[in-house]
Design an enzyme around this catalytic site. Structure first.
Site, PDB file in Angstrom:
ATOM      1  N   TYR A 100      -7.397 -13.318  43.685  1.00 41.40           N
ATOM      2  CA  TYR A 100      -8.783 -13.026  44.036  1.00 41.40           C
ATOM      3  C   TYR A 100      -9.692 -14.092  43.440  1.00 41.40           C
ATOM      4  O   TYR A 100      -9.403 -14.634  42.365  1.00 41.40           O
ATOM      5  CB  TYR A 100      -9.228 -11.711  43.401  1.00 41.40           C
ATOM      6  CG  TYR A 100      -8.862 -10.450  44.123  1.00 41.40           C
ATOM      7  CD1 TYR A 100      -9.200 -10.249  45.452  1.00 41.40           C
ATOM      8  CD2 TYR A 100      -8.234  -9.410  43.444  1.00 41.40           C
ATOM      9  CE1 TYR A 100      -8.903  -9.039  46.087  1.00 41.40           C
ATOM     10  CE2 TYR A 100      -7.945  -8.205  44.072  1.00 41.40           C
ATOM     11  CZ  TYR A 100      -8.274  -8.026  45.395  1.00 41.40           C
ATOM     12  OH  TYR A 100      -7.998  -6.839  46.011  1.00 41.40           O
ATOM     13  N   ASN A 159     -12.529  -7.118  51.376  1.00 42.92           N
ATOM     14  CA  ASN A 159     -11.366  -6.422  50.863  1.00 42.92           C
ATOM     15  C   ASN A 159     -11.467  -4.927  51.132  1.00 42.92           C
ATOM     16  O   ASN A 159     -12.439  -4.303  50.715  1.00 42.92           O
ATOM     17  CB  ASN A 159     -11.241  -6.649  49.354  1.00 42.92           C
ATOM     18  CG  ASN A 159      -9.960  -6.090  48.788  1.00 42.92           C
ATOM     19  OD1 ASN A 159      -8.880  -6.466  49.239  1.00 42.92           O
ATOM     20  ND2 ASN A 159     -10.070  -5.177  47.849  1.00 42.92           N
ATOM     21  N   GLU A 160     -10.490  -4.401  51.801  1.00 41.61           N
ATOM     22  CA  GLU A 160     -10.446  -2.967  52.121  1.00 41.61           C
ATOM     23  C   GLU A 160     -11.805  -2.480  52.613  1.00 41.61           C
ATOM     24  O   GLU A 160     -12.327  -1.461  52.154  1.00 41.61           O
ATOM     25  CB  GLU A 160      -9.999  -2.160  50.893  1.00 41.61           C
ATOM     26  CG  GLU A 160      -8.559  -2.417  50.511  1.00 41.61           C
ATOM     27  CD  GLU A 160      -8.080  -1.527  49.358  1.00 41.61           C
ATOM     28  OE1 GLU A 160      -8.916  -0.994  48.627  1.00 41.61           O
ATOM     29  OE2 GLU A 160      -6.864  -1.376  49.206  1.00 41.61           O
ATOM     30  N   GLU A 183     -10.566  -3.741  40.201  1.00 41.66           N
ATOM     31  CA  GLU A 183     -10.833  -3.177  38.863  1.00 41.66           C
ATOM     32  C   GLU A 183     -11.601  -4.195  38.013  1.00 41.66           C
ATOM     33  O   GLU A 183     -11.436  -4.288  36.813  1.00 41.66           O
ATOM     34  CB  GLU A 183      -9.525  -2.756  38.155  1.00 41.66           C
ATOM     35  CG  GLU A 183      -8.879  -1.538  38.750  1.00 41.66           C
ATOM     36  CD  GLU A 183      -8.216  -1.800  40.087  1.00 41.66           C
ATOM     37  OE1 GLU A 183      -8.694  -1.268  41.103  1.00 41.66           O
ATOM     38  OE2 GLU A 183      -7.233  -2.559  40.129  1.00 41.66           O
ATOM     39  N   GLU A 191      -0.796  -5.472  49.612  1.00 39.98           N
ATOM     40  CA  GLU A 191      -0.795  -4.925  48.249  1.00 39.98           C
ATOM     41  C   GLU A 191       0.296  -3.871  48.174  1.00 39.98           C
ATOM     42  O   GLU A 191       0.090  -2.709  48.540  1.00 39.98           O
ATOM     43  CB  GLU A 191      -2.144  -4.269  47.905  1.00 39.98           C
ATOM     44  CG  GLU A 191      -3.275  -5.232  47.678  1.00 39.98           C
ATOM     45  CD  GLU A 191      -4.539  -4.541  47.114  1.00 39.98           C
ATOM     46  OE1 GLU A 191      -4.497  -3.327  46.838  1.00 39.98           O
ATOM     47  OE2 GLU A 191      -5.546  -5.240  46.972  1.00 39.98           O
ATOM     48  N   TYR A 204      -0.834  -3.000  34.112  1.00 42.39           N
ATOM     49  CA  TYR A 204      -0.509  -2.507  35.450  1.00 42.39           C
ATOM     50  C   TYR A 204       0.943  -2.046  35.580  1.00 42.39           C
ATOM     51  O   TYR A 204       1.396  -1.718  36.653  1.00 42.39           O
ATOM     52  CB  TYR A 204      -0.823  -3.589  36.507  1.00 42.39           C
ATOM     53  CG  TYR A 204      -1.335  -3.016  37.816  1.00 42.39           C
ATOM     54  CD1 TYR A 204      -2.683  -2.694  37.985  1.00 42.39           C
ATOM     55  CD2 TYR A 204      -0.477  -2.788  38.874  1.00 42.39           C
ATOM     56  CE1 TYR A 204      -3.148  -2.161  39.167  1.00 42.39           C
ATOM     57  CE2 TYR A 204      -0.943  -2.256  40.068  1.00 42.39           C
ATOM     58  CZ  TYR A 204      -2.269  -1.956  40.209  1.00 42.39           C
ATOM     59  OH  TYR A 204      -2.722  -1.427  41.396  1.00 42.39           O
TER      60      TYR A 204
END
Ligand code: NAG
Ligand code: NAG
Ligand code: NAG
Ligand code: NAG
Ligand code: NAG
Ligand code: NAG
Ligand code: NAG
EC number: 3.2.1.23
Length: 658
Positions: free
Chosen positions: A82, A186-187, A128, A267, A332
């Site tokens: 990103y 994004n989304e 996030e 993803e 993560y």
């Protein structure tokens, strides 16, 4: 599954290519989509990628090469990253692409390592990350509608993309660089606005700067619902989904938008995110390995999100709603740990990948050694109020009613709001935020005597005592902006009035605080007066700086090495080493107890300067005034967990992705 299962379609595909392309001139470096063979085509040949996510903004530049090489050695063809807009344009028109923000150097390293790059250029990234990567200064227009055709929003996007995308163009695959595809937004299908004109504007801007050749794509949850507002003609629609679900059903959702063309999961979750006060997320290796195998067996393209999560240094973490900020670690539960360590998951996924392609020869870089430097004594350097002149050199802004961080043009960290008590509060008197306007946490004291903490969504009222005319000091911490959903426009500070009993408090002196600047100019050592007694029978202390020194022992080869710092008896705060802002600690809430300290910020020639800002309560009056450097992380402690149903929320996001 045996690898031969996928050979048949590939051979078929290759045959197609033979007749289709061998009659044409194929450029040396080309990358595109072939809708006849449902695959990507690179340099004229069918191509399927196995990719992994790494965010350069979450790994120190010093370690980029190490992490990329470990990714290469896992058998990945590509990395996905990103670009956080707010990381590169911290103030309107001020751009930073240096040091840890040197995106072009990162791309060069990826290319040197033999990795292709899938660039997720934003402008919104979720991730996030604070405000999903959007700069907080966009909120200077209070009514702005983010991620829409709002003209002020679009103008800012156009200007930013006019800086970013021309830098990216030479790194496109057809121009000799590693970038094969660029993601737009994004989304977007998860966002309420559903503004196709916005996506069309982005498409135009991206084409204008990157040319017609590069593959532009979108990513959305794998359902018709998400693709409805997320997909747009001219942008190749891909999906994201978690392990353990029905792969056929997920890709059928993509087929709803792209009847032909390559299958892509952009993803594929190798783990999951955390929130302060909630259990650490873990996703079992077997579940991931099994679904990865199913995806690869189908000849689909996949990106493992995350392959290495890294760290939310400084103030970069985001938050979800109802307000739940993410911790400093972005481990993560990924195949490479936060510190880049090889895990069992790494080797298991590498083995699955090895069933489908030849793994590269050579050594996998070993896990970096960690060193337990031990305990370091800290000393009180002064409370925030005591060193206020150094934290806020320009002094306060006066205002009848409170101003937000954005109105003060300070976007991160802490602001001190001061007023005087309008009356005697001999008996406990209610200080409250009736409109839940403390964003996000306020540390309250009266003439230096701590009174308690107000917290967004959790604690809207406390009792205070003090004399008329006493200073009421409210230190407000921005704990990270919402990064997902419609509450993205997350104003910080006191965003509504506070009341004392029923009366609105007025006549504020508001101190913007440059804590990072002050720490870099040595907050320590300017206190000539004797140390004030820190004994405090109450559970709260006024926010206070502590400093100490860590000397790297001599005579041991290869020091300084990475380490972790833990906070026995400390409550909540922020820590810097040699001026590098390592992030927030909050062992009182968990689940993260230790912070990752990359070895590159330490020196062995002179002692390392440590600054801790403890906001609530230190152990210094009752126990040892120490922090401790250890060689193992602990990000999964079971401390107190929230009563309200966080699991439900987390499931919601999962469902969005299924
Ligand atoms: C990127 O790597 C390839 C080899 O994989 C090389 O041909 C190309 O010149 C490199 N590009 C740059 C900009 O270094
Ligand atoms: C997975 O989804 C497909 C398509 O919807 C369906 O035909 C199949 O029965 C599902 N498999 C399982 C195990 O539920
Ligand atoms: C507060 O109390 C003091 C005595 O403790 C008194 O002198 C003063 O007038 C009071 N102030 C107000 C504003 O009531
Ligand atoms: C505040 O003080 C009032 C009166 O003394 C008491 O009833 C109330 O429980 C206190 N509230 C809190 C949150 O401590
Ligand atoms: C505080 O209240 C005043 C008077 O009602 C109002 O004008 C002002 O907008 C409020 N300020 C904030 C930050 O809510
Ligand atoms: C620590 O601070 C002192 C000044 O107090 C300075 O001389 C020294 O260079 C600093 N150490 C490092 C590693 O920056
Ligand atoms: C935390 O992780 C460690 C290392 O994986 C493990 O040994 C331990 O059992 C975990 N603790 C909890 C509370 O989950």
């Amino acid at each position: 599954h045996s690898p031969s299962v996928i050979l048949t379609p590939l051979l078929y595909c290759g045959f197609f290519f033979f007749i289709f392309f061998c009659t044409q001139n194929i450029p040396q470096r080309s990358f595109g989509i072939d809708y006849d063979c449902n695959c990507f085509v690179k340099d004229g040949r069918p191509f399927r990628y196995i990719s992994g996510s790494i965010h350069y903004s979450r790994v120190p530049r010093y370690y980029w090469k190490d992490r990329l090489l470990k990714m290469k050695m896992a058998g990945l063809d590509a990395i996905q990253t990103y670009v956080p807009w707010n990381y590169h344009e911290p103030q309107l028109g001020v751009y930073d692409f240096s040091g840890d923000r040197d995106l072009e150097y990162f791309l060069q390293l990826a290319n040197d390592t033999g990795l292709l790059v899938i660039l997720r250029a934003g402008p919104y990234i979720c991730a996030e990350w604070d405000m999903g990567g959007l700069p907080a200064w966009l909120l200077e227009k209070k009514s702005i509608v983010l991620r829409s055709s709002d003209s002020d929003y679009l103008a800012a996007v156009e200007k930013w993309m006019g800086v970013l995308l021309p830098k990216m163009r030479p790194h496109l695959y057809q121009n000799g660089g590693p970038i094969i595809m660029v993601q737009v937004e994004n989304e977007y299908g998860s966002y309420f606005a559903c503004d196709y004109d916005y996506l069309r504007s982005l498409l135009k801007i991206f084409r204008q700067h990157l040319g017609d050749e590069v593959v532009l794509f979108t990513t959305d949850g794998a359902s018709q619902f998400h693709l409805k507002c997320g997909a747009l003609q001219g942008l190749y629609a891909t999906v994201d989904f978690a392990p353990g679900g029905n792969v056929t059903a997920a890709f059928l959702a993509q087929r709803g938008s792209e009847p032909t063309g390559p299958l892509v999961n952009s993803e594929f979750y190798t783990g999951w995110l955390d929130h302060w006060g909630h259990r650490h997320s873990v996703v079992p290796t077997q579940t991931i390995a099994k679904t990865l195998n199913e995806i690869l067996a189908r000849g689909a393209n996949v990106n493992l999100y995350m392959f290495i999560g890294g760290t939310n240094f400084a103030y970069w973490n985001g938050a979800n709603m109802p307000y739940m900020p993410q911790p400093t670690s972005y481990d993560y539960d990924a195949p490479l740990s936060e510190a880049g360590d090889l895990t069992e998951k790494y080797f298991a996924l590498r083995e699955v990948i090895g069933m489908y392609k030849q793994l590269p020869e050579g050594l996998i870089p070993p896990t970096t050694p960690k060193f337990a430097y031990g305990k370091v004594r800290l000393q009180k350097a002064g409370t925030v109020v005591e060193v206020l002149d150094r934290l806020s050199p320009d002094g306060p802004v006066k205002s009848t009613y409170p101003l937000t961080f954005v109105q003060l043009k300070q976007y991160f960290g802490f602001v001190l709001y001061r007023t005087t008590l309008p009356k005697n509060c001999t008996e406990p008197t209610q200080l409250s935020s009736p409109l839940n306007g403390v964003h996000d946490r306020a540390y309250v004291s009266v003439d230096g005597v701590p009174q308690g903490v107000l917290e967004r969504d959790k604690s809207l009222m406390i009792n205070i005592t003090g004399k008329a005319g006493a200073n009421l000091d409210i230190l407000v911490e921005n704990m990270g902006r919402v990064n997902f959903g419609r509450y993205n426009n997350d104003f910080k500070g006191l965003v509504s009035n506070l009341t004392l009993d029923q009366d609105t408090l007025v006549e504020w002196e508001i101190y913007p605080l440059d804590v990072d600047g002050a720490v870099n100019h040595d907050i320590n050592g300017h206190l000539d007066r004797p140390e004030r007694c820190v004994d405090n029978p109450q559970s709260y202390e006024a926010p206070t700086f502590y400093t100490g020194r860590l000397s790297i022992p001599g005579g041991i080869p290869d020091l300084p090495q990475d380490t972790y710092v833990k906070f026995p008896g400390w409550t909540k705060g922020q820590i810097w080493i040699n001026g590098f802002n390592l992030g927030r600690y909050w062992p009182a809430r968990g689940p993260q107890l230790t912070l990752f300290v990359p070895g590159n910020i330490l020196v062995s020639s002179v002692p390392n300067n440590i600054t801790v800002l403890e906001l609530e309560h230190s152990p210094c009056s009752t126990q040892a005034c120490e922090i401790e450097f250890v060689d193992k992380p602990n990000i999964n402690a079971t401390t107190q967990y929230e009563n309200y149903a966080p699991q439900l929320f987390v499931r919601d996001i999962w469902l969005n992705h299924l």
